[in-house]
Design a protein around this motif. Structure first.
Motif, PDB file in Angstrom:
ATOM      1  N   UNK A   1       0.829  -1.202   0.000  1.00  0.00           N
ATOM      2  CA  UNK A   1       0.000   0.000   0.000  1.00  0.00           C
ATOM      3  C   UNK A   1       0.866   1.257   0.000  1.00  0.00           C
ATOM      4  N   UNK A   2       1.949   1.249   0.773  1.00  0.00           N
ATOM      5  CA  UNK A   2       2.822   2.423   0.863  1.00  0.00           C
ATOM      6  C   UNK A   2       3.453   2.738  -0.485  1.00  0.00           C
ATOM      7  N   UNK A   3       4.016   1.728  -1.145  1.00  0.00           N
ATOM      8  CA  UNK A   3       4.691   1.979  -2.417  1.00  0.00           C
ATOM      9  C   UNK A   3       3.702   2.250  -3.545  1.00  0.00           C
ATOM     10  N   UNK A   4       2.557   1.599  -3.533  1.00  0.00           N
ATOM     11  CA  UNK A   4       1.533   1.890  -4.539  1.00  0.00           C
ATOM     12  C   UNK A   4       1.020   3.320  -4.380  1.00  0.00           C
ATOM     13  N   UNK A   5       0.797   3.734  -3.155  1.00  0.00           N
ATOM     14  CA  UNK A   5       0.316   5.098  -2.890  1.00  0.00           C
ATOM     15  C   UNK A   5       1.368   6.124  -3.300  1.00  0.00           C
TER      16      UNK A   5
END
Length: 666
Positions: free
Chosen positions: A161-165
């Motif tokens: 989620x962190x890297x996609x965001x």
């Protein structure tokens, strides 16, 4: 592949507090260095190193050439200083399996925030963060059976989620999902040669120079540039890791993730082809063609097709992951709590630090000189420009390029500039520029340069055009700098000065051009009589660098067919406004044999008109042709196609406006 937005936000705060830009930058960098040092210290302590050893391990990180030599690339320097912060955030997230739920949520928030800061700092270190954290989490999953559920159900979703965001936020900010990738030749040229980590270059590492153990390297003999061999020397670190491996006080299995990080970084740093003491032939470009390589490494598939990877064209920078993995392994190994062993560890670390540092006297002197240079730029450029432009005016430094100096001058002057610095920024921004600005900014100083400047001013798209006599990229690195563009600009400056409706101010290092404030000093008739780039093409005195050709030869400015089939000429890819135009060709045509001229736009995708070439009674001039454009044409070109038996000698070609919509009027 970077924005430097995160550090720039902090710099903005310092500027609002009244700091000089040089001091605001240095203060922001100091914060990043402090954060990196603290994170490196905490990482070492987390890996069980004692406080004294952890202090030296943190200092060791900043002695790595890949860190201190990246200072010439601001975004990269901030990113590499912060790499320990990124890994520490990953370690905190992975280690919360034994801590309360509330702490796990806090660690997840810290990790998410760190990922977002990383993507808005530097693209290279962001990708390394993604790789290193993924390997660390995978290693934790494989080695720690009790933590597998936690890694799978909590850490992995937070990580993804962190890297996609971050990717979505970055793409939204720059307005596109990715940049156009570079050719693989660049990846090869700026890749790691396997001799570089083991043999230091002469003139950089003072102990090795004094001992006579350094090797002479220069950009004439090696691929890429000096950063590829200065930044990648790591023999002292390798020797320290070998020393640590003999201590044998802890299990080898836990080192697996650290070795994996190091080896993956090394593999990617090698680039698409293996280089072992590889030399660049005389006259060869800095990028390395596949034909010059020994054999492929196999990572070209990543550099060519995988998002993120394909934009990391300076392959050697991946070696930062190798440094990181070896550093983590070394920190893990130095855990012996015996006093004598602790002293030995500290001596090894001190030796490694000393052996990887540059000549500190020269290094500090150089930094002091750079600060003095900053104030010299204020004196020589900023102060004179402040008296020549008005706040909120729209300006263009032409021609544009990697004009980083404009990024400092424009906000300092409180003007709005089209110039945006690096080549990737120009590529993105130019898509929204008016056509007159695209032509004035992105084309070189050629025969039409001054008319493109004039056209941009007459269009009203820009208030002031500033012509630097020096290179705006290297002027930001070395000041004062030679006037490398002065000679090429001189004739254009004289032309602009001769126009009564222009006000031209020539300063020591710059030429400032704007429309005169005298009303009625120019007329539509006078403007239409000029061959301005958005309404006219006029080419003569052909030469290979001025007007491209697939076939033919040039003699005394005349373009001749040479019994080959293809385009005798094409280009110049101009924006042309809507209207009626007359095409005139001055040539000798003895045999047409199916030759024709066509007018195309959008890089040849759209053919607007096509006319066969015919031999007339007067072979010294061809028939004039009428072209009507109902709407503006993007990247218009005139193309003359000839067969192998066409016999043509071309002296000039013109496209000029005509008042008639039926025929070409003289």
């Amino acid at each position: 592949m970077s924005t430097l937005l995160a550090p720039a936000t902090v710099m903005k705060v310092f500027l609002l507090l009244g700091m000089h830009p040089a001091d605001a930058f240095s203060s922001t960098l100091a914060l990043w260095v402090c954060a990196g040092y603290y994170a490196a210290f905490k990482l070492a302590r987390q890996l069980s190193a004692n406080a004294n050893v952890a202090t030296l391990l943190a200092l060791l990180w900043f002695s790595f050439p890949i860190v201190w030599n990246s200072a010439q690339y601001s975004h990269l320097h901030f990113g590499f200083c912060a790499l320990p912060v990124y890994v520490y955030a990953a370690q905190l997230l992975a280690d919360t399996s034994t801590t309360p739920k509330r702490t796990a949520i806090v660690s997840a928030g810290v990790y998410f925030t760190t990922v977002v800061i990383a993507v808005f700092t530097d693209g290279y270190s962001f990708m390394m963060f993604a790789v290193a954290s993924s390997i660390l989490f995978l290693g934790q999953f494989v080695q720690n059976h009790d933590a597998r559920t936690y890694i799978l159900k909590f850490v992995s979703p937070v990580h993804l989620l962190a890297f996609a965001s971050a990717y979505v936020l970055y793409s939204s900010y720059i307005g596109q999902s990715e940049y156009r990738p570079s050719d693989l030749d660049f990846f090869r040229g700026w890749a790691l040669d396997l001799t570089f980590p083991f043999i230091p270059p002469k003139g950089t590492f003072w102990i090795w120079d004094v001992s006579g153990l350094s090797a002479v390297r220069n950009e004439r003999d090696y691929w890429g540039d000096a950063s590829t061999w200065v930044s990648t020397f790591m023999l002292p670190l390798i020797l320290a890791v070998i020393y640590g491996s003999f201590k044998g006080s802890r299990g080898r299995a836990s080192l697996g993730a650290f070795w994996a990080i190091s080896l993956f970084g090394l593999y990617m740093a090698l680039g698409p082809s293996l280089k072992v003491n590889s030399h660049r032939p005389d006259g060869a470009p800095r990028g390395m063609p596949a034909s010059a390589a020994s054999f492929p490494t196999g990572n070209a598939i990543l550099s060519k097709h995988v998002p993120g990877f394909k934009n990391m064209r300076a392959s050697y920078r991946w070696v930062a992951l190798t440094y990181l993995g070896l550093w983590l392994a070394l920190a893990y190994q130095m855990t012996n709590q015996q006093k004598r062993a602790g002293r030995e560890d500290m001596l090894v670390l001190l030796a490694a630090i000393a052996l990887m540092l540059p000549d500190l006297g020269k290094h500090i002197q150089n930094k002091m000189h750079q600060r003095e240079m900053f104030f010299a730029i204020d004196r020589d450029l900023l102060k004179p420009l402040a008296s020549a432009v008005t706040p909120e005016e729209v300006v263009l430094f032409a021609p544009s390029g990697n004009d980083f100096l404009a990024n400092y001058l424009a906000p300092a002057l409180n003007v709005r500039a089209f110039n945006v610095g690096g080549d990737k920024n120009v590529e993105a921004a130019s898509k929204s520029w008016p056509p007159t600005i695209v032509q004035a900014a992105t084309k070189p100083i050629d025969g039409m340069f001054s008319k493109r400047i004039l056209n941009a001013l007459l269009s009203g798209d820009v208030d002031v055009v500033i012509l630097p006599k020096f290179d705006m990229l290297w002027g930001a690195h070395y000041w004062p700098i030679e006037h490398s563009k002065g000679k090429a600009l001189s004739s254009h400056v004289e032309f602009l000065k001769s126009q009564p409706f222009l006000a031209v101010e020539e300063q020591d290092h710059l030429v400032i051009v704007r429309l005169s404030d005298q009303d009625g000093i120019f007329s539509d008739e006078k403007v239409s009589s000029m061959c301005l780039p958005d309404r006219c093409i006029e080419e003569q005195d052909f030469n290979p660098g001025k007007y491209p050709s697939q076939v033919g030869t040039i003699q005394n400015g005349v373009l001749y067919t040479d019994e080959r089939r293809g385009y005798l000429l094409f280009g110049p890819y101009n924006y042309i406004r809507a209207g009626s135009y007359c095409i005139r060709i001055d040539a000798d045509l003895d045999r047409a044999a199916g030759a024709y001229i066509d007018i195309a736009s959008d890089n040849g995708a759209t053919v607007l008109a096509k006319f066969p070439l015919k031999v007339g009674s007067d072979r010294s001039s061809l028939e004039k042709m009428l072209l009507s454009l109902d709407e503006p044409a993007q990247r218009l070109e005139l193309r003359i196609f000839v067969e192998s038996d066409t016999k043509l000698a071309l002296r000039s070609v013109q496209l000029k406006p005509t008042s008639s919509e039926i025929t070409c009027a003289d």
